[in-house]
Design a protein around this motif. Structure first.
Motif, PDB file in Angstrom:
ATOM      1  N   UNK A  41      20.279  54.122  12.134  1.00  0.00           N
ATOM      2  CA  UNK A  41      20.975  55.347  11.739  1.00  0.00           C
ATOM      3  C   UNK A  41      21.325  56.241  12.922  1.00  0.00           C
ATOM      4  N   UNK A  42      20.893  55.873  14.120  1.00  0.00           N
ATOM      5  CA  UNK A  42      21.256  56.707  15.263  1.00  0.00           C
ATOM      6  C   UNK A  42      21.112  55.948  16.552  1.00  0.00           C
ATOM      7  N   UNK A  43      21.924  56.347  17.543  1.00  0.00           N
ATOM      8  CA  UNK A  43      21.841  55.709  18.856  1.00  0.00           C
ATOM      9  C   UNK A  43      22.007  56.793  19.918  1.00  0.00           C
ATOM     10  N   UNK A  44      21.233  56.683  20.980  1.00  0.00           N
ATOM     11  CA  UNK A  44      21.384  57.570  22.138  1.00  0.00           C
ATOM     12  C   UNK A  44      21.333  56.715  23.391  1.00  0.00           C
ATOM     13  N   UNK A  45      21.943  57.217  24.454  1.00  0.00           N
ATOM     14  CA  UNK A  45      21.979  56.472  25.711  1.00  0.00           C
ATOM     15  C   UNK A  45      20.951  57.026  26.686  1.00  0.00           C
ATOM     16  N   UNK A  46      20.426  56.155  27.525  1.00  0.00           N
ATOM     17  CA  UNK A  46      19.548  56.597  28.605  1.00  0.00           C
ATOM     18  C   UNK A  46      20.385  57.362  29.628  1.00  0.00           C
ATOM     19  N   UNK A  47      19.719  58.021  30.553  1.00  0.00           N
ATOM     20  CA  UNK A  47      20.425  58.798  31.567  1.00  0.00           C
ATOM     21  C   UNK A  47      21.444  57.942  32.332  1.00  0.00           C
ATOM     22  N   UNK A  48      21.054  56.725  32.689  1.00  0.00           N
ATOM     23  CA  UNK A  48      21.975  55.864  33.450  1.00  0.00           C
ATOM     24  C   UNK A  48      22.928  55.098  32.528  1.00  0.00           C
ATOM     25  N   UNK A  49      22.835  55.315  31.238  1.00  0.00           N
ATOM     26  CA  UNK A  49      23.699  54.675  30.241  1.00  0.00           C
ATOM     27  C   UNK A  49      23.543  53.160  30.188  1.00  0.00           C
ATOM     28  N   UNK A  50      22.490  52.635  30.762  1.00  0.00           N
ATOM     29  CA  UNK A  50      22.293  51.190  30.717  1.00  0.00           C
ATOM     30  C   UNK A  50      21.271  50.744  29.680  1.00  0.00           C
ATOM     31  N   UNK A  51      20.762  51.713  28.921  1.00  0.00           N
ATOM     32  CA  UNK A  51      19.834  51.383  27.838  1.00  0.00           C
ATOM     33  C   UNK A  51      20.248  52.213  26.630  1.00  0.00           C
ATOM     34  N   UNK A  52      20.174  51.596  25.446  1.00  0.00           N
ATOM     35  CA  UNK A  52      20.428  52.354  24.219  1.00  0.00           C
ATOM     36  C   UNK A  52      19.127  52.470  23.449  1.00  0.00           C
ATOM     37  N   UNK A  53      18.892  53.641  22.864  1.00  0.00           N
ATOM     38  CA  UNK A  53      17.743  53.859  21.991  1.00  0.00           C
ATOM     39  C   UNK A  53      18.284  53.995  20.570  1.00  0.00           C
ATOM     40  N   UNK A  54      17.647  53.289  19.653  1.00  0.00           N
ATOM     41  CA  UNK A  54      18.142  53.256  18.278  1.00  0.00           C
ATOM     42  C   UNK A  54      16.977  53.534  17.335  1.00  0.00           C
ATOM     43  N   UNK A  55      17.266  54.195  16.222  1.00  0.00           N
ATOM     44  CA  UNK A  55      16.248  54.327  15.171  1.00  0.00           C
ATOM     45  C   UNK A  55      16.771  53.655  13.909  1.00  0.00           C
ATOM     46  N   UNK A  56      15.911  52.851  13.287  1.00  0.00           N
ATOM     47  CA  UNK A  56      16.295  52.124  12.074  1.00  0.00           C
ATOM     48  C   UNK A  56      15.606  52.763  10.884  1.00  0.00           C
ATOM     49  N   UNK A  57      16.386  53.407  10.042  1.00  0.00           N
ATOM     50  CA  UNK A  57      15.806  54.313   9.073  1.00  0.00           C
ATOM     51  C   UNK A  57      15.112  53.632   7.887  1.00  0.00           C
ATOM     52  N   UNK A  58      15.446  52.375   7.590  1.00  0.00           N
ATOM     53  CA  UNK A  58      14.819  51.753   6.420  1.00  0.00           C
ATOM     54  C   UNK A  58      13.479  51.108   6.747  1.00  0.00           C
ATOM     55  N   UNK A  59      13.235  50.837   8.034  1.00  0.00           N
ATOM     56  CA  UNK A  59      11.947  50.240   8.397  1.00  0.00           C
ATOM     57  C   UNK A  59      11.193  51.097   9.412  1.00  0.00           C
ATOM     58  N   UNK A  60      11.780  52.219   9.804  1.00  0.00           N
ATOM     59  CA  UNK A  60      11.124  53.179  10.706  1.00  0.00           C
ATOM     60  C   UNK A  60      10.811  52.566  12.069  1.00  0.00           C
ATOM     61  N   UNK A  61      11.755  51.769  12.577  1.00  0.00           N
ATOM     62  CA  UNK A  61      11.568  51.162  13.891  1.00  0.00           C
ATOM     63  C   UNK A  61      12.395  51.897  14.934  1.00  0.00           C
ATOM     64  N   UNK A  62      11.751  52.162  16.057  1.00  0.00           N
ATOM     65  CA  UNK A  62      12.466  52.584  17.260  1.00  0.00           C
ATOM     66  C   UNK A  62      12.837  51.292  17.983  1.00  0.00           C
ATOM     67  N   UNK A  63      14.071  51.202  18.480  1.00  0.00           N
ATOM     68  CA  UNK A  63      14.491  49.985  19.191  1.00  0.00           C
ATOM     69  C   UNK A  63      15.075  50.367  20.537  1.00  0.00           C
ATOM     70  N   UNK A  64      14.775  49.528  21.525  1.00  0.00           N
ATOM     71  CA  UNK A  64      15.340  49.744  22.856  1.00  0.00           C
ATOM     72  C   UNK A  64      16.208  48.537  23.198  1.00  0.00           C
ATOM     73  N   UNK A  65      17.450  48.832  23.629  1.00  0.00           N
ATOM     74  CA  UNK A  65      18.434  47.778  23.833  1.00  0.00           C
ATOM     75  C   UNK A  65      18.969  47.855  25.259  1.00  0.00           C
ATOM     76  N   UNK A  66      18.942  46.739  25.937  1.00  0.00           N
ATOM     77  CA  UNK A  66      19.446  46.665  27.311  1.00  0.00           C
ATOM     78  C   UNK A  66      20.966  46.513  27.294  1.00  0.00           C
ATOM     79  N   UNK A  67      21.672  47.462  27.884  1.00  0.00           N
ATOM     80  CA  UNK A  67      23.140  47.401  27.890  1.00  0.00           C
ATOM     81  C   UNK A  67      23.681  46.969  29.245  1.00  0.00           C
ATOM     82  N   UNK A  68      22.810  46.647  30.180  1.00  0.00           N
ATOM     83  CA  UNK A  68      23.284  46.433  31.545  1.00  0.00           C
ATOM     84  C   UNK A  68      24.109  45.152  31.644  1.00  0.00           C
ATOM     85  N   UNK A  69      24.787  45.007  32.752  1.00  0.00           N
ATOM     86  CA  UNK A  69      25.526  43.772  33.011  1.00  0.00           C
ATOM     87  C   UNK A  69      26.944  43.804  32.482  1.00  0.00           C
ATOM     88  N   UNK A  70      27.567  42.639  32.497  1.00  0.00           N
ATOM     89  CA  UNK A  70      28.935  42.435  32.041  1.00  0.00           C
ATOM     90  C   UNK A  70      29.094  42.964  30.609  1.00  0.00           C
TER      91      UNK A  70
END
Lengths: 170, 698
Positions: free
Chosen positions: B396-425
């Motif tokens: 239900x939401x996404x925010x970017x790290x300061x360097x914009x190479x990581x995304x933070x996500x919250x999944x509202x139906x299972x209450x999971x925080x997720x960290x996603x690597x956006x680096x690279x191509x």
């Protein structure tokens, strides 16, 4: 589907299978952005001779689906050339409706005459443009082995108040 | 304020390194080194390291746009907004957080919706009661330092760059408030259209843009700094996929984002009635508004646009071949919930609640959904029995790290925080592992937890054909849309009844436009045994839910054992009865005018209570063959149909009314009723107004 002979289908399917190598080189590393030195006056569409000597340019953003395609520019005219793309059709999806020329190579040396190969799109880049053009190819899908599938989309636009146009090939 | 000093739009600059997908990604905004670890404040459970707090004078570089995840500028300190647990979860370093003990839970006085953070300050909207809370980071936790009372269902939040003003949307109560943050007081409250949600501010802080959950229009709030005023702005949804020359309606406008130079506004939502293969429900879209002129930048689809076909294509063409509609995936994401601009790459990040995906889209072209760069599948652990993901369901939401190479996500139906690597191509999904941290379990237990997942999930092929319950009943409310229920043949055999968004979605051969069915609101209105459906055709709630599974798709339900549908339906029923949250309705005594309306409503002559029984959600659940409503060109006639008395609960917030949505307001419904239901023709002007005033209190 039934109107095309099974032999023709077989020929096209064979040509679509892996192993059809890309012959087109990557754009030269000195290729300049297509916006560089872009004239703002309208000119007539270039002659074949002019295209022959045209420099390769780069789009604002190019995705992996455009691998094997080359962009040329003569004055304000752009030509997106995909000589290895089995092109089933080329369609304007919306926006500026004029100025286009499309080519689909009906045949290529050593290939079945039925096989369309290579597609090219030509259009002028002018202020006020909003162009979205889609190239389709054939592949296995919901209409059988010769379903028309997306190959790439060229989006070019130049809004009145923006200094340069934007072109993506994705 | 202009950000175009060198003859190149800012959103195009810095792109050179992207051409042909080069992998080298700069790190233009390296984060400051974290301050030395200091001990956690006494008594706080959770991380042993206090957040690295920049000096309090730190102002954001850009206006702040709220979300379910908010990062404190200059740090990786992140606040996760957890509505169902009425809490925030705070972590000092979201880049390394890997277990629940990396987060501190901070209780809120009500369900929070969005947060923003800067310096040592966190602002949070609270839905019920409507509030804006101001919190301060203290040690490893947050302390309230002030609050502002707001219209109920306070939701979206944006803050000007000088942090002097905040703009808050109140969804159910249809208000936008401008708040003076220095005085911590409301400066102005504006009336706007239904379900205002996402809000974002221009760099100069003077213009706020608001998206709506219902309808294709946006709201533009001008003069935020001085004397605010609101005006609707038209933005056609998914114009390239619209039926020729037609402007489409939209739903699910939860979020929007501006380009860094303010020139373009990106609105993530769902286009109703969009065309494409089996596009019964339309298409998810990101529509781009040119802020200077207020126009959409994508052109409208024209059915007669130029198509050049190869000889083989000509031979193969069928009447269904539509070469001049986009052939790319109809649903690059499903049920968009949040969108962020990734400035270092001129891309957009969108999270799809329905397909548990994070997608990166091109932000330069006319239609971002045609330029999908990459897709991260966040939903994991597919349930083998009931379908849907058991980890990271309904982001239900996404925010970017300061360097914009990581995304933070919250999944509202299972209450999971997720960290996603956006680096690279940016055209390739890196194979770095996703990190999930579960921040809570379902407050209503396991049965509701399963129903909750299924309610948001659009991936399970038995529950629907690509759009979840939440796609039409967002948060258990409604999309304000009138669907077409049409009967037609599909290649999987036989004639079926399916829902479509516009009659152009129905194959021409079927020669039907479908009958109108406005989506009903569910929250707080589904406690009765039954019957359900506008025509009362389903005896129980479970029957209605399984009937829906057949309607909400193209063609028939894939092969299945019937118990697979009933199992899903019983979990979903548990969730919609117990897990859905009703809109705020503060208890109060009726005004004299409303009292007068109540007398009219309960009068023998008007006879409303004959069918709308106050003791059972204002319905007797019986179907009546009322006089047919005037035919509409977009729909087939339904001359002999009987309709079930609908519940009148939560009437005010859910226009349009009646099964065909033909009454745009309660005023019109009463004015046009004549004596179709009960009797209203005898009522004086004042009695009508009083009746409407009373209906709005239900």
């Amino acid at each position: 589907m039934s109107r095309v002979s099974p032999i023709a289908i077989a020929a096209v399917v064979a040509a679509l299978s892996p192993g059809v190598a890309h012959t087109e080189p990557e754009p030269p590393s000195n290729a300049k952005p297509f916006t560089e030195g872009l004239p703002t006056e309208e000119s007539k569409k270039p002659t074949p001779d002019e295209w022959r000597d045209a420099p390769v340019v780069t789009a604002t953003r190019t995705g992996p689906r455009a691998k094997g395609c080359t962009v040329y520019r003569v004055r304000e005219w752009i030509r997106v050339s995909c000589p290895d793309l089995v092109t089933s059709s080329i369609a304007v999806l919306g926006g500026t409706a004029t100025g286009y020329a499309f080519w689909i190579d009906p045949q290529r040396e050593g290939k079945d005459a039925k096989l369309p190969a290579g597609g090219e799109i030509q259009f002028p880049v002018r202020k006020g443009d909003r162009r979205v053009v889609q190239m389709l190819t054939f592949g296995p899908g919901y209409e059988g082995p010769l379903t028309q599938l997306p190959a790439l989309v060229v989006q070019e636009h130049w809004l009145d108040d923006e200094p340069v146009p934007i072109m993506t090939i994705l | 304020m202009t950000f175009v000093p060198r003859g190149v739009p800012q959103h195009v600059r810095a792109l050179a390194f992207l051409a042909f997908g080069l992998a080298a990604c700069g790190d233009p905004a390296a984060p400051p080194a974290p301050s030395a670890a200091s001990p956690a404040s006494a008594g706080a459970s959770g991380p042993a390291v206090a957040p690295s707090i920049p000096p309090p004078s730190t102002l954001p570089d850009r206006p702040l746009t709220g979300g379910v995840i908010a990062r404190l500028g200059g740090t990786e300190t992140v606040v996760v907004v957890d509505e169902d647990h009425a809490a925030l979860h705070l972590t000092p370093d979201a880049k390394t957080a890997a277990a629940p003990d990396a987060f501190v839970k901070v209780e809120m006085p009500g369900a929070p919706a969005q947060a923003v953070a800067w310096g040592d300050t966190v602002l949070v909207t609270i839905r019920d009661p409507g509030l804006l809370l101001r919190l301060r980071l203290e040690g490893a936790t947050l302390k309230e330092v002030g609050r502002v009372a707001l219209p109920g269902d306070a939701w979206g939040l944006a803050v000007t760059r000088d942090t002097k003003r905040a703009v808050v949307t109140s969804a159910w109560t249809r208000k936008v408030s401008v708040i003076d943050l220095e005085k911590l007081a409301v400066a102005s409250t504006l009336d706007v259209a239904r379900e205002p949600r996402g809000v974002t501010l221009s760099n100069d802080g003077d213009t706020a843009w608001v998206s709506h959950l219902v309808g294709a229009k946006l709201t533009k709030v001008s003069g935020v700094g001085a004397s605010p005023s609101a005006a609707p702005v038209t933005l056609a949804a998914s114009p390239l996929r619209a039926p020729s020359g037609k402007a489409l309606e939209a739903a699910l406008g939860y979020a929007l984002a501006l380009s860094p130079d303010d020139s373009r506004l990106f609105v993530a939502r769902h286009a109703l009635g969009a065309m494409g293969r089996e596009a019964w429900f339309g298409a998810p879209t990101v529509d781009v508004l040119r802020t200077k002129t207020g126009d959409g930048i994508a052109p409208l689809h024209q059915g007669n646009a130029m198509v050049y076909r190869s000889a083989v294509a000509k031979e193969l063409e069928t009447p269904d071949t539509k070469a001049n509609l986009p052939a790319d995936a109809l649903s690059p994401f499903i049920q968009p919930r949040d969108i962020r601009y990734r400035a270092t790459h001129q891309t957009l990040l969108v999270v799809g609640e329905g397909d548990n995906a994070l997608v990166e889209l091109d932000a330069l072209g006319l239609d971002p959904t045609i330029g999908v760069l990459r897709t991260y599948v966040l939903g994991k652990e597919t349930d083998p029995h009931l379908g849907g993901a058991k980890t990271c369901a309904a982001p239900s939401g996404v925010a970017l790290s300061q360097d914009e190479n990581t995304a933070y996500v919250f999944c509202r139906a299972t209450y999971d925080f997720a960290r996603v690597d956006l680096s690279g191509d940016p055209f390739e999904v890196p194979n770095a592992e996703l990190v999930f941290v579960r921040l809570g379990s379902d407050p209503y237990g396991a049965e509701v937890a399963t129903g909750r997942r299924l309610f948001y999930d659009a991936t399970d092929k038995l529950t629907s054909g690509g759009l979840a319950c939440a796609g039409c009943h967002p948060e258990g409310r409604d999309d304000g849309f009138v669907w077409h229920e049409a009967s037609f043949d599909t290649p999987d055999g036989g004639t079926r009844s399916n829902f479509v968004g516009s009659y152009e979605n129905v194959p021409d051969l079927a020669k039907t436009k479908g009958v109108p069915r406005r989506t009903p609101m569910l929250a707080g209105r589904v406690s009765a045994n039954g019957p359900y459906g506008w025509r009362g055709e389903s005896a129980t709630i479970a029957e209605r839910i399984t009937a829906g599974m057949g309607l909400h798709r193209w063609g028939g339900i894939p092969q299945h054992a019937p118990e697979n549908l009933t199992a899903r339906a019983s979990f979903i029923a548990a969730f919609i009865r117990r897990g859905l949250v009703t809109p705020p309705k503060p208890a109060r005594t009726l005004t004299p005018d409303e009292e007068r309306g109540k007398v009219v409503f309960e009068s023998k002559e008007a006879s409303c209570t004959l069918c709308h029984k106050p003791e059972s959600e204002f319905t007797d659940r019986v179907s009546y063959p009322l006089k047919p409503l005037p035919a509409q060109k977009r729909f087939d006639d339904e001359p002999k149909a009987a309709f079930k008395t609908p519940s009148l609960l939560f009437l005010e917030g859910r226009a349009p009314y009646l099964h065909d949505g033909s009454a745009p307001s309660l005023e019109r419904l009463v004015a046009d009723n004549q004596d179709r239901m009960g009797k209203t023709s005898h009522l004086s002007e004042q009695d009508r107004a009083a009746l409407v005033a009373y209906l709005k209190t239900l």
